[in-house]
Write a protein that holds these residues in place. Structure first.
Motif, mmCIF file in Angstrom:
data_model
loop_
_atom_site.group_PDB
_atom_site.id
_atom_site.type_symbol
_atom_site.label_atom_id
_atom_site.label_comp_id
_atom_site.label_asym_id
_atom_site.label_seq_id
_atom_site.Cartn_x
_atom_site.Cartn_y
_atom_site.Cartn_z
ATOM 1 N N THR A 40 1.727 -9.193 14.233
ATOM 2 C CA THR A 40 0.649 -8.843 13.312
ATOM 3 C C THR A 40 0.332 -7.351 13.359
ATOM 4 O O THR A 40 -0.341 -6.833 12.480
ATOM 5 C CB THR A 40 -0.632 -9.629 13.635
ATOM 6 O OG1 THR A 40 -1.024 -9.350 14.986
ATOM 7 C CG2 THR A 40 -0.411 -11.124 13.457
ATOM 8 N N LEU A 52 14.152 -10.192 11.245
ATOM 9 C CA LEU A 52 12.765 -10.058 10.806
ATOM 10 C C LEU A 52 12.596 -10.783 9.482
ATOM 11 O O LEU A 52 13.298 -10.499 8.516
ATOM 12 C CB LEU A 52 12.398 -8.578 10.621
ATOM 13 C CG LEU A 52 12.759 -7.620 11.768
ATOM 14 C CD1 LEU A 52 12.350 -6.196 11.400
ATOM 15 C CD2 LEU A 52 12.080 -8.050 13.062
ATOM 16 N N PRO A 95 9.439 -12.260 6.782
ATOM 17 C CA PRO A 95 8.008 -12.361 6.493
ATOM 18 C C PRO A 95 7.532 -13.809 6.555
ATOM 19 O O PRO A 95 8.206 -14.719 6.048
ATOM 20 C CB PRO A 95 7.884 -11.815 5.072
ATOM 21 C CG PRO A 95 9.130 -11.022 4.835
ATOM 22 C CD PRO A 95 10.194 -11.708 5.632
ATOM 23 N N THR A 126 4.108 -10.693 1.737
ATOM 24 C CA THR A 126 4.641 -9.339 1.894
ATOM 25 C C THR A 126 4.272 -8.817 3.275
ATOM 26 O O THR A 126 3.183 -9.085 3.774
ATOM 27 C CB THR A 126 4.064 -8.395 0.824
ATOM 28 O OG1 THR A 126 4.349 -8.917 -0.478
ATOM 29 C CG2 THR A 126 4.672 -7.003 0.935
ATOM 30 N N VAL A 127 5.180 -8.073 3.886
ATOM 31 C CA VAL A 127 4.885 -7.334 5.116
ATOM 32 C C VAL A 127 5.135 -5.861 4.819
ATOM 33 O O VAL A 127 6.202 -5.484 4.335
ATOM 34 C CB VAL A 127 5.754 -7.798 6.297
ATOM 35 C CG1 VAL A 127 5.401 -7.014 7.558
ATOM 36 C CG2 VAL A 127 5.576 -9.291 6.553
ATOM 37 N N ILE A 139 6.729 -1.495 7.834
ATOM 38 C CA ILE A 139 7.603 -1.914 8.936
ATOM 39 C C ILE A 139 8.377 -0.704 9.456
ATOM 40 O O ILE A 139 9.149 -0.081 8.729
ATOM 41 C CB ILE A 139 8.592 -2.998 8.487
ATOM 42 C CG1 ILE A 139 7.848 -4.192 7.885
ATOM 43 C CG2 ILE A 139 9.461 -3.446 9.666
ATOM 44 C CD1 ILE A 139 8.752 -5.205 7.219
ATOM 45 N N THR A 180 8.857 -2.125 3.324
ATOM 46 C CA THR A 180 8.185 -3.341 2.872
ATOM 47 C C THR A 180 9.227 -4.432 2.668
ATOM 48 O O THR A 180 10.282 -4.190 2.060
ATOM 49 C CB THR A 180 7.433 -3.099 1.549
ATOM 50 O OG1 THR A 180 6.376 -2.159 1.769
ATOM 51 C CG2 THR A 180 6.841 -4.391 1.008
ATOM 52 N N GLY A 233 16.126 -8.099 6.620
ATOM 53 C CA GLY A 233 15.820 -7.993 8.039
ATOM 54 C C GLY A 233 16.680 -8.844 8.948
ATOM 55 O O GLY A 233 16.448 -8.898 10.166
ATOM 56 N N ILE A 264 4.073 -2.812 12.306
ATOM 57 C CA ILE A 264 3.803 -3.101 10.895
ATOM 58 C C ILE A 264 2.367 -2.689 10.573
ATOM 59 O O ILE A 264 1.514 -2.608 11.461
ATOM 60 C CB ILE A 264 4.031 -4.587 10.553
ATOM 61 C CG1 ILE A 264 2.970 -5.481 11.218
ATOM 62 C CG2 ILE A 264 5.429 -5.025 10.956
ATOM 63 C CD1 ILE A 264 3.039 -6.932 10.776
ATOM 64 N N LEU A 285 4.840 -11.050 10.360
ATOM 65 C CA LEU A 285 6.280 -10.867 10.452
ATOM 66 C C LEU A 285 6.853 -11.699 11.593
ATOM 67 O O LEU A 285 6.481 -11.516 12.754
ATOM 68 C CB LEU A 285 6.606 -9.388 10.695
ATOM 69 C CG LEU A 285 8.084 -9.013 10.720
ATOM 70 C CD1 LEU A 285 8.709 -9.216 9.328
ATOM 71 C CD2 LEU A 285 8.260 -7.565 11.169
ATOM 72 N N VAL A 297 9.645 -12.529 14.196
ATOM 73 C CA VAL A 297 10.719 -11.838 14.897
ATOM 74 C C VAL A 297 11.518 -12.903 15.638
ATOM 75 O O VAL A 297 10.997 -13.584 16.523
ATOM 76 C CB VAL A 297 10.155 -10.791 15.882
ATOM 77 C CG1 VAL A 297 11.274 -10.139 16.659
ATOM 78 C CG2 VAL A 297 9.352 -9.749 15.129
#
Length: 213
Positions: free
Chosen positions: A141, A156, A158, A162-163, A166, A179, A187, A201, A206, A208
């Protein structure tokens, strides 16, 4: 509980690989068939819980005898899966970290629902991950440092629509204030280039995923 780690063992795909993950000082929660897995391997759950529809009456008796506490739930009159019941209990205890094994398996609906549980821990500011013999899954987060623990790939994805912002440091494929929108695969399959990497971020959720074949 702030200084202790909670291990949740639930009834998905399990094997001998799961045993070394459990440490002597861990607080252990067994969910449904995960509790049976523990007692069959000589590990005493602090709490066993669930509707226990995946075990026989004889196996349930074994769970009761070798667990610190047993919490029974009606299989119909409950709002959450056994895994989510265990997860919510763990989050409420505000531990140093939650690690769940047996959450990934052949039932993709359960697997996806279990990955979504990471949001509950993130909201409570409790570090958490899901693990099996091939994967470790965490949710970012804000920022996350990743050391090299033998996983070949770091992907990676999302969890929010949207993230943004990054930024990756110490990776083979760096990013700077990028983004990624849900549904994009940019990712996937990154690698650490140094002993430790940093993921940062600005906004969003996101996933991982560290993995190996």
């Amino acid at each position: 509980m702030k200084d202790r780690r909670i291990i949740i063992v639930t009834g998905g795909r399990l094997g001998e690989w799961a045993i070394p993950i459990i440490g002597p000082d861990d607080y252990i929660i067994g969910a449904d068939a995960g509790a049976l897995f523990l007692v069959r391997h000589g590990i005493r759950p602090d709490i066993a819980l669930g509707d226990f529809d995946s075990v026989t009456a004889e196996e349930l008796d074994q769970i009761r005898r070798f667990s610190g506490e047993t919490h029974d739930y009606d299989p119909i009159d409950k709002d959450y899966t056994d895994t989510e019941l265990a997860w919510r209990l763990a989050v409420d205890k505000n531990p140093r970290e939650i690690v769940m094994v047996g959450a990934l398996g052949t039932r993709f609906d359960h697997t996806l629902a279990n990955v979504h549980l990471l949001r509950l821990a993130a909201r409570a500011n409790v570090p958490a991950c899901l693990m099996d013999e091939h994967n470790r899954i965490r949710l970012v987060t804000r920022k996350l440092r990743i050391a090299d623990h033998g996983f070949s790939y770091i992907s990676l994805l999302p969890l929010s629509e949207t993230v943004t912002g990054i930024t990756l440091s110490g990776f083979q494929y760096p990013l700077h204030e990028a983004t990624i929108e849900i549904g994009q695969s940019i990712g996937i399959s990154n690698r650490l280039q140094e002993h430790e990497g940093l993921i940062e971020i600005d906004g969003g959720l996101l996933l991982v995923i560290e993995s190996r074949d």
